[in-house]
Design a protein around this motif. Sequence first.
Motif, PDB file in Angstrom:
ATOM      1  N   ASN A   1      29.295 -19.750  -0.780  1.00 37.42           N
ATOM      2  CA  ASN A   1      30.586 -19.128  -0.495  1.00 37.42           C
ATOM      3  C   ASN A   1      30.905 -18.008  -1.478  1.00 37.42           C
ATOM      4  O   ASN A   1      30.213 -17.843  -2.486  1.00 37.42           O
ATOM      5  N   ASP A   2      31.951 -17.276  -1.165  1.00 39.22           N
ATOM      6  CA  ASP A   2      32.393 -16.197  -2.065  1.00 39.22           C
ATOM      7  C   ASP A   2      33.673 -16.583  -2.817  1.00 39.22           C
ATOM      8  O   ASP A   2      34.451 -15.723  -3.224  1.00 39.22           O
ATOM      9  N   LEU A   3      33.864 -17.894  -3.026  1.00 40.31           N
ATOM     10  CA  LEU A   3      35.064 -18.344  -3.746  1.00 40.31           C
ATOM     11  C   LEU A   3      35.223 -17.727  -5.139  1.00 40.31           C
ATOM     12  O   LEU A   3      36.360 -17.423  -5.544  1.00 40.31           O
ATOM     13  N   PRO A   4      34.116 -17.504  -5.886  1.00 41.37           N
ATOM     14  CA  PRO A   4      34.309 -16.878  -7.207  1.00 41.37           C
ATOM     15  C   PRO A   4      35.002 -15.522  -7.101  1.00 41.37           C
ATOM     16  O   PRO A   4      35.808 -15.165  -7.977  1.00 41.37           O
ATOM     17  N   VAL A   5      34.721 -14.781  -6.034  1.00 42.35           N
ATOM     18  CA  VAL A   5      35.370 -13.481  -5.848  1.00 42.35           C
ATOM     19  C   VAL A   5      36.847 -13.696  -5.519  1.00 42.35           C
ATOM     20  O   VAL A   5      37.739 -13.082  -6.118  1.00 42.35           O
ATOM     21  N   MET A   6      37.104 -14.609  -4.573  1.00 43.98           N
ATOM     22  CA  MET A   6      38.492 -14.882  -4.173  1.00 43.98           C
ATOM     23  C   MET A   6      39.323 -15.312  -5.383  1.00 43.98           C
ATOM     24  O   MET A   6      40.444 -14.847  -5.581  1.00 43.98           O
ATOM     25  N   ARG A   7      38.739 -16.199  -6.183  1.00 43.00           N
ATOM     26  CA  ARG A   7      39.491 -16.738  -7.328  1.00 43.00           C
ATOM     27  C   ARG A   7      39.671 -15.683  -8.411  1.00 43.00           C
ATOM     28  O   ARG A   7      40.765 -15.527  -8.949  1.00 43.00           O
TER      29      ARG A   7
END
Length: 373
Positions: free
Chosen positions: A347-353
């Motif tokens: 996922n791209d959660l690190p970017v979102m966060r």
Amino acid sequence: MQNNHENHREDVVGRANVEDTPELLAYYDDLRQHEAGALWTVANKIEPWEPKSESVPVVWRYQDLRASVLRSLELVTPEKAGRRVIYMNNPGRQDVHAAVGWIYAGLQVMNPGETAAAHRHSASAIRFIMEGEGAYTVVDGHKMTLGRNDFVLTPNGTWHEHAVDASGTTCIWQDGLDIPLVNALEANFFEVHPDLSEPVTYPVDDMTSTWGNPGLTPASGAWTKGYSPMLKYEWEPTYEALCNYADATDGSPYDGVMMEYVNPSSNGPVMQTMGASMQLLRAGEHTQSHRHTGSFLYHVAKGSGYSIINNKRYDWSERDIFCVPSWAWHEHVNGSATQDACLFCLNDLPVMRALGLYKEEGLADNNGHQPVT
Ligand code: GTQ
């Protein structure tokens, strides 16, 4: 397709309630001459809106794709192709080669004795091993042997090459990269290694041996890079950890028993742009629905079942890959009454966060379950 994009924009954003008088139309023409435009013609600031992904939910069934992937062995060599990969295309996306959101995915195949030349790029990559014996990846001189359901990083800027031992068997793995994101940010550099190969300069699997010990960190092991020094995460300890955790928790109502792969030096995500997790759904488990920002690419590591994504049922079984676009409602069901199921997720959660864009909500209606239409 570009029209679709425009229409979609209008649905999401809506036009302001300004009537097109001849005077205004002439004014818009005049603005166009100066490479400019009036905001109220593309976005009103009256109605609320929320993310509406251009990507659609898809299941890429391994049973359907495997033969085509193997066929590429007869058609191209890794020398000519650079990488022998069949990429996954989200039918909602015509702008870039993306599996979901800004994440690219492909299936790479190699015969025993083959090597794909070393190269490096600003995009970060992961590999999730699907089948075959004898695969390995070399990242900046660290050689990592790879088995089924192992997960390996090739972080941005690192030299990396892939190969299968001559004594091995044909190997297939899933690649996952942030190429669409890095290209969209216009920050991608790419270079082939001048010698086509990077020498192995460390003991085999040294980074997993050094950093992959539960609850222990090397005393002399300062690590300051933005990605995890534990470049490989093996399946056996991952599954064992999930089973142990399952003994100790009911798990999340939305995700079941889920663990994130972490950078052991920071406890943060494995890379700056992409994170990964493995979740276990107990026999018969049916999670509740939630939705969140971020794009999610699942790989069925074990078992079978289905997910309900935006009111539609998507069946999956071992080795299938499926996606949940940003802000889509989703719930997962383990179809077996006796066996657990495991879902790997990139996922791209690190970017979102990191950008302060993460948002999540649970479904309140209908005991947390979506009606299937
Ligand atoms: O293995 O380095 O599927 O650079 C796409 C781009 C794999 C790789 C892909 C890549 C790679």
